[in-house]
Motif scaffolding. Structure first.
Motif, PDB file in Angstrom:
ATOM      1  N   CYS A  39       2.688  17.042 -15.421  1.00  0.00           N
ATOM      2  CA  CYS A  39       3.038  16.501 -16.741  1.00  0.00           C
ATOM      3  C   CYS A  39       3.275  17.567 -17.815  1.00  0.00           C
ATOM      4  CB  CYS A  39       1.982  15.508 -17.197  1.00  0.00           C
ATOM      5  SG  CYS A  39       2.267  13.848 -16.533  1.00  0.00           S
ATOM      6  N   PRO A  40       2.406  18.564 -17.978  1.00  0.00           N
ATOM      7  CA  PRO A  40       2.708  19.581 -18.985  1.00  0.00           C
ATOM      8  C   PRO A  40       4.060  20.256 -18.746  1.00  0.00           C
ATOM      9  CG  PRO A  40       0.420  19.725 -18.337  1.00  0.00           C
ATOM     10  CD  PRO A  40       1.072  18.754 -17.389  1.00  0.00           C
ATOM     11  N   ALA A  41       4.415  20.470 -17.492  1.00  0.00           N
ATOM     12  CA  ALA A  41       5.720  21.066 -17.197  1.00  0.00           C
ATOM     13  C   ALA A  41       6.848  20.163 -17.669  1.00  0.00           C
ATOM     14  CB  ALA A  41       5.841  21.343 -15.700  1.00  0.00           C
ATOM     15  N   GLY A  42       6.671  18.853 -17.506  1.00  0.00           N
ATOM     16  CA  GLY A  42       7.688  17.931 -17.975  1.00  0.00           C
ATOM     17  C   GLY A  42       7.866  17.980 -19.486  1.00  0.00           C
ATOM     18  N   TRP A  43       6.752  18.174 -20.214  1.00  0.00           N
ATOM     19  CA  TRP A  43       6.825  18.281 -21.671  1.00  0.00           C
ATOM     20  C   TRP A  43       7.408  19.625 -22.118  1.00  0.00           C
ATOM     21  CZ3 TRP A  43       6.642  14.344 -24.819  1.00  0.00           C
ATOM     22  CH2 TRP A  43       5.955  13.187 -24.430  1.00  0.00           C
ATOM     23  N   ALA A  44       7.461  20.602 -21.220  1.00  0.00           N
ATOM     24  CA  ALA A  44       8.024  21.911 -21.578  1.00  0.00           C
ATOM     25  C   ALA A  44       9.546  21.938 -21.492  1.00  0.00           C
ATOM     26  CB  ALA A  44       7.446  22.998 -20.673  1.00  0.00           C
ATOM     27  N   THR A  45      10.154  20.964 -20.819  1.00  0.00           N
ATOM     28  CA  THR A  45      11.609  20.953 -20.716  1.00  0.00           C
ATOM     29  C   THR A  45      12.225  20.595 -22.067  1.00  0.00           C
ATOM     30  OG1 THR A  45      11.634  18.640 -19.987  1.00  0.00           O
ATOM     31  CG2 THR A  45      11.543  20.338 -18.283  1.00  0.00           C
ATOM     32  N   ASP A  46      13.488  20.998 -22.267  1.00  0.00           N
ATOM     33  CA  ASP A  46      14.095  20.827 -23.590  1.00  0.00           C
ATOM     34  C   ASP A  46      14.709  19.456 -23.820  1.00  0.00           C
ATOM     35  OD1 ASP A  46      16.162  21.309 -21.832  1.00  0.00           O
ATOM     36  OD2 ASP A  46      16.646  23.270 -22.671  1.00  0.00           O
ATOM     37  N   GLU A  47      14.570  18.557 -22.869  1.00  0.00           N
ATOM     38  CA  GLU A  47      14.921  17.158 -23.066  1.00  0.00           C
ATOM     39  C   GLU A  47      14.253  16.350 -21.959  1.00  0.00           C
ATOM     40  OE1 GLU A  47      18.980  15.813 -22.051  1.00  0.00           O
ATOM     41  OE2 GLU A  47      19.386  17.898 -21.496  1.00  0.00           O
ATOM     42  N   PRO A  48      14.137  15.028 -22.111  1.00  0.00           N
ATOM     43  CA  PRO A  48      13.495  14.227 -21.064  1.00  0.00           C
ATOM     44  C   PRO A  48      14.211  14.356 -19.729  1.00  0.00           C
ATOM     45  CG  PRO A  48      13.670  12.966 -23.085  1.00  0.00           C
ATOM     46  CD  PRO A  48      14.469  14.220 -23.295  1.00  0.00           C
ATOM     47  N   MET A  49      13.436  14.621 -18.693  1.00  0.00           N
ATOM     48  CA  MET A  49      14.008  14.800 -17.359  1.00  0.00           C
ATOM     49  C   MET A  49      13.118  14.130 -16.317  1.00  0.00           C
ATOM     50  SD  MET A  49      15.374  18.740 -17.287  1.00  0.00           S
ATOM     51  CE  MET A  49      16.669  19.297 -18.386  1.00  0.00           C
ATOM     52  N   VAL A  50      13.648  14.048 -15.106  1.00  0.00           N
ATOM     53  CA  VAL A  50      12.942  13.436 -13.982  1.00  0.00           C
ATOM     54  C   VAL A  50      12.565  14.520 -12.978  1.00  0.00           C
ATOM     55  CG1 VAL A  50      13.128  11.817 -12.058  1.00  0.00           C
ATOM     56  CG2 VAL A  50      14.148  11.248 -14.275  1.00  0.00           C
ATOM     57  N   LEU A  51      11.315  14.481 -12.510  1.00  0.00           N
ATOM     58  CA  LEU A  51      10.866  15.436 -11.497  1.00  0.00           C
ATOM     59  C   LEU A  51      11.570  15.165 -10.174  1.00  0.00           C
ATOM     60  CD1 LEU A  51       8.807  17.684 -10.674  1.00  0.00           C
ATOM     61  CD2 LEU A  51       7.264  15.830 -10.003  1.00  0.00           C
ATOM     62  N   THR A  52      12.203  16.194  -9.613  1.00  0.00           N
ATOM     63  CA  THR A  52      12.895  16.033  -8.339  1.00  0.00           C
ATOM     64  C   THR A  52      12.340  16.930  -7.234  1.00  0.00           C
ATOM     65  OG1 THR A  52      14.583  17.609  -9.105  1.00  0.00           O
ATOM     66  CG2 THR A  52      15.065  15.257  -9.352  1.00  0.00           C
ATOM     67  N   ARG A  53      11.653  18.005  -7.603  1.00  0.00           N
ATOM     68  CA  ARG A  53      11.071  18.887  -6.588  1.00  0.00           C
ATOM     69  C   ARG A  53       9.874  19.614  -7.191  1.00  0.00           C
ATOM     70  NH1 ARG A  53      15.169  22.690  -3.580  1.00  0.00           N
ATOM     71  NH2 ARG A  53      15.797  20.634  -2.840  1.00  0.00           N
ATOM     72  N   MET A  54       8.837  19.796  -6.380  1.00  0.00           N
ATOM     73  CA  MET A  54       7.641  20.470  -6.871  1.00  0.00           C
ATOM     74  C   MET A  54       6.968  21.222  -5.727  1.00  0.00           C
ATOM     75  SD  MET A  54       4.448  18.779  -8.973  1.00  0.00           S
ATOM     76  CE  MET A  54       3.126  19.795  -9.638  1.00  0.00           C
ATOM     77  N   ALA A  55       6.484  22.416  -6.039  1.00  0.00           N
ATOM     78  CA  ALA A  55       5.717  23.222  -5.086  1.00  0.00           C
ATOM     79  C   ALA A  55       4.469  23.712  -5.798  1.00  0.00           C
ATOM     80  CB  ALA A  55       6.536  24.400  -4.588  1.00  0.00           C
ATOM     81  N   ALA A  56       3.350  23.743  -5.097  1.00  0.00           N
ATOM     82  CA  ALA A  56       2.105  24.151  -5.743  1.00  0.00           C
ATOM     83  C   ALA A  56       1.225  24.946  -4.793  1.00  0.00           C
ATOM     84  CB  ALA A  56       1.329  22.932  -6.251  1.00  0.00           C
ATOM     85  N   ASP A  57       0.565  25.956  -5.366  1.00  0.00           N
ATOM     86  CA  ASP A  57      -0.468  26.719  -4.667  1.00  0.00           C
ATOM     87  C   ASP A  57      -1.800  26.406  -5.334  1.00  0.00           C
ATOM     88  OD1 ASP A  57       1.153  28.069  -2.819  1.00  0.00           O
ATOM     89  OD2 ASP A  57       1.661  29.629  -4.279  1.00  0.00           O
TER      90      ASP A  57
END
Length: 218
Positions: free
Chosen positions: A149-167
């Motif tokens: 969610c914080p990453a989504g709020w960092a984008t410069d306009e509303p967007m949809v998550l399409t890919r994510m990788a995490a360690d």
């Protein structure tokens, strides 16, 4: 050899109205597969339903999540580690502008959620946000959701998550203060790339993620 099982996302873990939380779904898929060599990379191809059984197929090189005979998500492993977002102190986060606009039912950042996490990412610079988090739940799925969610709020306009990788480097200590930071690092046409990280109060990196976001077509 292919292993098969059923998974579902409980109603509590919603994101947009009527849809499963993207980060939680990615974490659920990664944790259902179990330990792998490398970094799990999850692609979300279609909206994931809430409280509906889905079919998970796990093969040596990928995992596929199927609902109503359609592939809704896939997971593969990447050998590339994820760079951490530069940390901020709790004091720096506290000085963020208090103008968080999120008032909905999202499990992570919805301020109207009855039993959600109530994270409120706020601006700490251009296309950069941060927020405090005191974890009570520390499952891998919740960590993926917190990184989302914080990453989504960092984008410069509303967007949809399409890919994510995490360690996931370590398990956060319940009840102790943590900081979540995220920033947009690239924008190419309708696609943005973000980095996000969770830090303990002593500066220990708990988890890091990179995500790809796309402007909705509707």
């Amino acid at each position: 050899m292919i292993a098969e099982s059923e998974v579902l996302v409980p109603v509590r873990f919603g994101g947009a109205p009527g849809v499963a939380h993207g980060g939680y779904t990615c974490g659920l898929l990664a944790s259902s597969v179990g330990p792998i060599e490398g970094t799990p990379v999850v692609s979300l191809l279609l909206p994931v339903p809430l409280d509906q059984p889905m079919h998970l197929e796990i093969s040596p090189d990928q995992a596929v999540l199927v609902f109503d005979e359609q592939v809704v998500a896939t997971m593969v492993a990447s050998p590339e580690p994820i760079p951490a977002t530069p940390p901020l102190t709790a004091a720096e986060v506290a000085r963020a502008v208090e103008d968080y606009p999120g008032h909905d039912q999202c499990f992570v950042c919805g301020q109207d959620s009855v039993d959600g996490l109530l994270l409120a990412p706020e601006a700490v610079g251009p296309n950069a946000v941060a927020c405090p988090w005191v974890p009570l739940e520390t499952s891998p799925e919740v960590l993926w959701a917190v990184l989302d969610c914080p990453a989504g709020w960092a984008t410069d306009e509303p967007m949809v998550l399409t890919r994510m990788a995490a360690d996931l480097h370590t398990t956060p200590k319940p009840g102790e203060p943590h900081v979540v930071v995220a920033r947009q690092v690239q924008r190419l046409g309708p696609v943005a790339t973000t980095l996000s990280s969770i830090y303990a109060s002593d500066g220990t990196l708990v988890a890091a993620a990179t995500a790809q976001w796309t402007v909705p077509r509707f």
